[in-house]
Structures are given as structure tokens and as C-alpha cells.
Design an enzyme around this catalytic site. Structure first.
Site, mmCIF file in Angstrom:
data_model
loop_
_atom_site.group_PDB
_atom_site.id
_atom_site.type_symbol
_atom_site.label_atom_id
_atom_site.label_comp_id
_atom_site.label_asym_id
_atom_site.label_seq_id
_atom_site.Cartn_x
_atom_site.Cartn_y
_atom_site.Cartn_z
ATOM 1 C CB ALA A 219 -3.210 -16.895 2.635
ATOM 2 C CB VAL B 26 -9.317 -18.807 2.015
ATOM 3 C CG1 VAL B 26 -9.299 -18.375 0.543
ATOM 4 C CG2 VAL B 26 -8.646 -20.173 2.177
ATOM 5 C CE LYS B 27 -7.106 -9.561 3.347
ATOM 6 N NZ LYS B 27 -5.819 -8.874 3.631
ATOM 7 C CB ILE B 28 -12.920 -14.428 -0.478
ATOM 8 C CG1 ILE B 28 -12.449 -15.857 -0.207
ATOM 9 C CG2 ILE B 28 -13.779 -14.366 -1.732
ATOM 10 C CD1 ILE B 28 -11.775 -16.519 -1.355
#
Length: 217
Positions: free
Chosen positions: A60, A86-88
Site C-alpha cells: 500500500a 508500506v510502499k515508499i
């Protein structure tokens, strides 16, 4: 090699999951918009709907590009479900955020990676996954699969634990070539996965078997 599906379409996610070969899901704001998902609450609910379908990692993506914003968004995303990753983005504050999430036990996927140097930084920060966009590398007249090979060699030599998640997959051949050069994960549209099923000799052989089977009745 693990198979992730790159979509926010619930029907396609369910179809891939029903095949029995799905290992996870990746999404991004563009894929959410394509499904008509708008507004923070709707996006968060959609991520939960995806997690209810697959008991596997679901990437996400944060929208913020500053450290504090990414941490705040990432914490909210991680609270949705235990499988959220968590997509960074691969930017300076992104690396800092990945290190923060790593130190706090939250899985991350470093996205928008286009070079081995960027992949090294992501691994040093402790990213769970690094996502080289091989299709977009190809668009620039470079070999995206060769980038996967280079990162794989470096990670093996240096002992990095970050998994290489080949992204921006354009076709079934990309999947096969990524498997050859050491990608840990391949994320792609459902059509690319289903394309692996196809071969003309399979169709010819099946037609002959079915024709011959008629004579056995």
C-alpha cells in the site's frame, strides 16, 4: 519466485488467488484511480477488502514525499492489516522513512527504483522489498532484466536480505527472464500471468488427445 498481482481490481485479485499461485498484491495510486477509488477512507477500505481476499503481503503506497508525512501515512496503512507492506518512493526522505519503519517492525517496499545504486540504499535501510521498474527501464533503451541480474548479484555478494520485486512487467517473457536472473518476486497484471499458460503445441496436443478419446467411447 513469488507471484504478486499488480492491480487494485478485486475480481482479478480473486481470480489470481483462486488459481492457487498468488503470493501477494501490489497497488499504487494510479491503480486505485483506475478502479474509481477516491478519498482517504475509500482507499483504506479498499486495502482492507484486498487483505480480506488474500492472506499474503499487500503493498500500500504512501502519497506524502516528506519524512513525517510518510511515517504518519505508513503507520495508518500498517494498522489496516498485518499483511500490509508500506510502499515508499526512492527519495532521500523515503530512505529515512524505510529505516524508521524497519526499526519499528513494519515491512516496506521501496518503489520507483531504476538503478543498482538505489537498490543498495534501499537494502542498507532495511527495505523488505525493492521494486525495480524493468518495463520503464526498457522504455529508455536499457535492459530492465539486466538490472535485476545486477541487483541480484550485488545482494548475493553483500548478503543483503531485501527481496528483489521485479515491477513494471509488460509480458510473460519478462516473468520468465526475471526468474532466470534471480528475482525473488514478480508483480504483474493478471494477463501476463495467464500468458504463461499459452503454447500452441499444448493446444494442438490437447485437441489430438480429445479427438483420440472419442474413439475410446
Amino acid at each position: 519466485m513469488k507471484f504478486f498481482i499488480d492491480t487494485a481490481n478485486l475480481a482479478q485479485i480473486k481470480e489470481a488467488n483462486d488459481l492457487g499461485i498468488l503470493d501477494g498484491v501490489t497497488t499504487n495510486p494510479s491503480l486505485m484511480a483506475k478502479e474509481g477509488i477516491k478519498g482517504t477512507e475509500a482507499v483504506l477500505k479498499h486495502y482492507k477488502d484486498i487483505c480480506d481476499i488474500v492472506n499474503a503481503p499487500v503493498s500500500a503506497e504512501v502519497i506524502a514525499t516528506d519524512f513525517d508525512g510518510m511515517v504518519a501515512e505508513g503507520k495508518a496503512l500498517a494498522a489496516i492489516d498485518k499483511n500490509i507492506v508500506v510502499k515508499i518512493p526512492m527519495i532521500k526522505d523515503g530512505i529515512k522513512a524505510i529505516k524508521w519503519f524497519t526499526d519499528n517492525g513494519i515491512a516496506t517496499n521501496c518503489t520507483l527504483v531504476f538503478s543498482a545504486g538505489q537498490a543498495i540504499l534501499a537494502a542498507k535501510a532495511g527495505a523488505t522489498y525493492v521494486s525495480p521498474f524493468i518495463g520503464r527501464v526498457d522504455d529508455g533503451n536499457w535492459d530492465g532484466v539486466d538490472l535485476i541480474r545486477q541487483i541480484s548479484d550485488i545482494y548475493t555478494i553483500q548478503g543483503f536480505q531485501t527481496q528483489i520485486l521485479a515491477a513494471s512487467i509488460r509480458n510473460s517473457l519478462h516473468i520468465v527472464r526475471c526468474a532466470e536472473v534471480g528475482a525473488d518476486v514478480c508483480t504483474c497484471p493478471l494477463d501476463s500471468i495467464l500468458g504463461l499458460l499459452k503454447h500452441p503445441l499444448t493446444d494442438i496436443g490437447l485437441a489430438k488427445f480429445l479427438e483420440d478419446a472419442k474413439g475410446l467411447k
